[in-house]
Design an enzyme around this catalytic site. Structure first.
Site, PDB file in Angstrom:
ATOM      1  N   LYS A  94     -10.120   5.384 -19.450  1.00 55.72           N
ATOM      2  CA  LYS A  94      -9.035   4.894 -18.587  1.00 55.72           C
ATOM      3  C   LYS A  94      -7.731   5.246 -19.269  1.00 55.72           C
ATOM      4  CE  LYS A  94      -8.803   2.513 -14.688  1.00 55.72           C
ATOM      5  NZ  LYS A  94      -9.831   2.399 -13.640  1.00 55.72           N
TER       6      LYS A  94
HETATM    7  P1  NAD Z   1      -2.743   0.217  -5.553  1.00 56.81           P
HETATM    8  O1  NAD Z   1      -1.624   0.503  -6.465  1.00 56.81           O
HETATM    9  O2  NAD Z   1      -2.973   1.091  -4.383  1.00 56.81           O
HETATM   10  O3  NAD Z   1      -2.626  -1.299  -5.017  1.00 56.81           O
HETATM   11  C1  NAD Z   1      -2.501  -2.376  -5.894  1.00 56.81           C
HETATM   12  C2  NAD Z   1      -2.293  -3.621  -5.081  1.00 56.81           C
HETATM   13  O4  NAD Z   1      -2.255  -4.762  -5.949  1.00 56.81           O
HETATM   14  C3  NAD Z   1      -0.974  -3.644  -4.304  1.00 56.81           C
HETATM   15  O5  NAD Z   1      -1.216  -4.149  -3.015  1.00 56.81           O
HETATM   16  C4  NAD Z   1      -0.118  -4.609  -5.105  1.00 56.81           C
HETATM   17  O6  NAD Z   1       0.833  -5.274  -4.313  1.00 56.81           O
HETATM   18  C5  NAD Z   1      -1.164  -5.579  -5.599  1.00 56.81           C
HETATM   19  N1  NAD Z   1      -0.699  -6.371  -6.728  1.00 56.81           N
HETATM   20  C6  NAD Z   1      -0.114  -5.943  -7.870  1.00 56.81           C
HETATM   21  N2  NAD Z   1       0.195  -6.989  -8.647  1.00 56.81           N
HETATM   22  C7  NAD Z   1      -0.210  -8.096  -7.990  1.00 56.81           C
HETATM   23  C8  NAD Z   1      -0.172  -9.478  -8.271  1.00 56.81           C
HETATM   24  N3  NAD Z   1       0.354  -9.925  -9.411  1.00 56.81           N
HETATM   25  N4  NAD Z   1      -0.710 -10.335  -7.360  1.00 56.81           N
HETATM   26  C9  NAD Z   1      -1.222  -9.875  -6.213  1.00 56.81           C
HETATM   27  N5  NAD Z   1      -1.292  -8.584  -5.891  1.00 56.81           N
HETATM   28  C10 NAD Z   1      -0.793  -7.711  -6.763  1.00 56.81           C
HETATM   29  O7  NAD Z   1      -4.062   0.145  -6.477  1.00 56.81           O
HETATM   30  P2  NAD Z   1      -5.574   0.358  -6.060  1.00 56.81           P
HETATM   31  O8  NAD Z   1      -5.939   1.754  -6.369  1.00 56.81           O
HETATM   32  O9  NAD Z   1      -5.828  -0.203  -4.718  1.00 56.81           O
HETATM   33  O10 NAD Z   1      -6.304  -0.550  -7.159  1.00 56.81           O
HETATM   34  C11 NAD Z   1      -6.505  -1.942  -6.988  1.00 56.81           C
HETATM   35  C12 NAD Z   1      -7.625  -2.403  -7.903  1.00 56.81           C
HETATM   36  O11 NAD Z   1      -8.818  -1.665  -7.604  1.00 56.81           O
HETATM   37  C13 NAD Z   1      -7.387  -2.170  -9.398  1.00 56.81           C
HETATM   38  O12 NAD Z   1      -8.041  -3.201 -10.122  1.00 56.81           O
HETATM   39  C14 NAD Z   1      -8.080  -0.855  -9.661  1.00 56.81           C
HETATM   40  O13 NAD Z   1      -8.427  -0.682 -11.018  1.00 56.81           O
HETATM   41  C15 NAD Z   1      -9.291  -1.031  -8.780  1.00 56.81           C
HETATM   42  N6  NAD Z   1      -9.990   0.203  -8.408  1.00 56.81           N
HETATM   43  C16 NAD Z   1      -9.324   1.238  -7.798  1.00 56.81           C
HETATM   44  C17 NAD Z   1     -10.027   2.379  -7.435  1.00 56.81           C
HETATM   45  C18 NAD Z   1      -9.384   3.510  -6.677  1.00 56.81           C
HETATM   46  O14 NAD Z   1     -10.108   4.437  -6.276  1.00 56.81           O
HETATM   47  N7  NAD Z   1      -8.091   3.496  -6.420  1.00 56.81           N
HETATM   48  C19 NAD Z   1     -11.389   2.488  -7.724  1.00 56.81           C
HETATM   49  C20 NAD Z   1     -12.038   1.412  -8.318  1.00 56.81           C
HETATM   50  C21 NAD Z   1     -11.333   0.279  -8.658  1.00 56.81           C
END
Ligand code: NAD
Length: 430
Positions: free
Chosen positions: A116
């Protein structure tokens, strides 16, 4: 006494993500009697790279930024894992996220290890031109520490397909001319036009919904007409919500970094996603009533999908939850105390390393397509993703039932048994 993890000791409240990850690993290691040598190796990442690099801002000033790439383990294949742009990024967080990638790829039986990366800054405070220079300068600083057969980044919080294309293009510029196209697979999650895969953007949400469907089948639970709430409405949360709503489920509350909304009639995920695209958050969306974070967590519903950051379901918030099951779209959303409270309330948990593995699975498909110069159709991608998610879900549930383990420990045990077997076969050099 040190447990060899390097994470500072803490209990329950205040445990950081890495302490949570170590506690999860230790619990699974006990449950399966993991070989002590292998356990010791897995408690620490193989490589921890921290780079401090200057970037020119639009006003001509320079800003020094701190970036991380943590390579947890590569015994199963090249390191694999996202790049996060967020102001709270820190070493222990990236170490935890890297370890979770190792387990996730092993659970999915994908030939990748775990890594990561991230940069500690707030991308919302920068122009597209600054974001491009930050990404390119970070890629340059990483140099040969990444590569299509060595370590393959992908999008995570605060990054997207465009970020990945800048990364790929920068990397391509420091390999010989005749190798440029061969290194397209240095990152996944690219835009379709620049070598990405059909279905990658929605993959994590899609994979999560496939798992929800398997859980619903197992529990004879009708998804049509059920209710769900989502924390985080970015890539993972918004796609999960849109796909789930097509099955007849109704999103009745949502929360992100800008606020929280509720509507008993249901919030429209497609329209809300468009609002978030235009404004940066759910606040200001006209379709729901504004509520507090506590009211969000207290909303009575069938399914809860945390899809934001780590440590959201804790000793404070877990008692508030009134749902039947939690599907972890985010990585590490539940801490150790939160998990114990969910168990005591009889709430099912489908853990991150299974529930959100659709993203890395389609990343693997993208990497394969790049290697073979192929382009698969969306149906092909979805069909393969479905098969792999169903297989992983059923394997984890079988381990959980046979050994009387919770789903998270069962997923860890399945992953660790595969990793342990490879260590046994290969031995430890020299
Ligand atoms: P993103 O940047 O698209 O979205 C993140 C979201 O989290 C936003 O809606 C933001 O407003 C919200 N957020 C941030 N801080 C916050 C808080 N303090 N309280 C509430 N909401 C908050 O990111 P993403 O890619 O959707 O990733 C979200 C999660 O999923 C992360 O944990 C990431 O590691 C995990 N994830 C992502 C992927 C991927 O393919 N993008 C794959 C597996 C896991």
């Amino acid at each position: 006494m040190s447990d060899g993890s390097g994470a500072k000791k803490g209990k329950g409240k205040g445990m950081n993500a890495y302490e949570v990850a170590v506690a999860q690993l230790n619990r699974a290691a006990d449950a399966m009697h993991l070989d002590e040598q292998v356990h010791t190796i897995l408690l620490q990442p193989k490589n921890e790279l921290i780079v401090n690099f200057p970037v020119k801002m639009d006003d001509g000033s320079y800003k020094l930024l701190k970036g991380y790439r943590i390579q947890h383990n590569n015994i199963m294949g090249p390191y694999k894992g996202g790049i996060r742009f967020h102001h709270d990024v820190h070493l222990d967080e990236v170490k935890a996220l890297a370890a979770w990638m190792t387990w996730k790829c092993a659970v999915m039986e994908i030939p990748f290890g775990g890594a990561k990366g991230g940069i500690k800054f707030n991308p919302r405070e920068h122009s597209p031109a600054e974001l491009e220079r930050i990404t390119r300068r970070f890629t340059h600083a990483l140099g040969n520490n990444i590569g299509p057969d060595h370590d393959i980044p992908a999008p995570d919080v605060g990054t997207n397909g465009q970020t990945m294309v800048w990364l790929m293009d920068t990397y391509m510029n420091f390999v010989p001319q005749d190798r440029k196209n061969a290194v397209r697979g240095v990152v996944t999650g690219k835009t379709l036009t620049s070598g990405g895969s059909q279905g990658r953007e929605k993959a994590t949400g899609q994979g999560l919904v496939y798992v929800v469907q398997e859980w619903a089948k197992e529990n004879h639970f009708p998804l049509d007409g059920c209710t769900f709430i989502v924390q985080g409405f970015g890539n993972v949360g918004s796609f999960a919500a849109r796909i789930l709503s097509r099955l007849g489920a109704s999103m009745i509350a949502v929360q992100d970094h800008t606020g929280a909304l509720r509507s008993n009639e249901g919030l429209h995920p497609g329209r809300l996603a468009e609002h978030v695209r235009q404004t940066g958050g759910v606040a200001g969306y006209a379709g729901g009533e504004v509520i507090t974070r506590e009211e969000f967590f207290s909303t009575e519903c069938d399914l809860f999908i945390p899809a934001a950051l780590e440590n959201q379901i804790t000793a404070e918030t877990a008692p508030l939850l009134k749902c039947r099951a939690v599907f972890e779209g985010a990585n590490g959303p539940t801490d150790i105390e939160g998990e114990a409270i969910l168990a005591s309330k009889g709430i099912d948990v489908v853990p991150d390393i299974l529930a959100n593995a659709g993203g890395v699975t389609v990343s693997y498909f993208e990497w394969l397509q790049n290697r073979r110069a192929e382009s698969w159709t969306l149906d092909e991608v979805d069909e393969r993703l479905h098969r792999m998610m169903v297989h992983a879900y059923n394997t984890v549930r079988r381990v959980a039932r046979d050994r009387k383990l919770d789903n998270r420990t069962a997923a860890y045990v399945h992953a660790l048994e595969r990793i342990q077997q490879v260590y046994k076969e290969r031995g430890i050099f020299p």
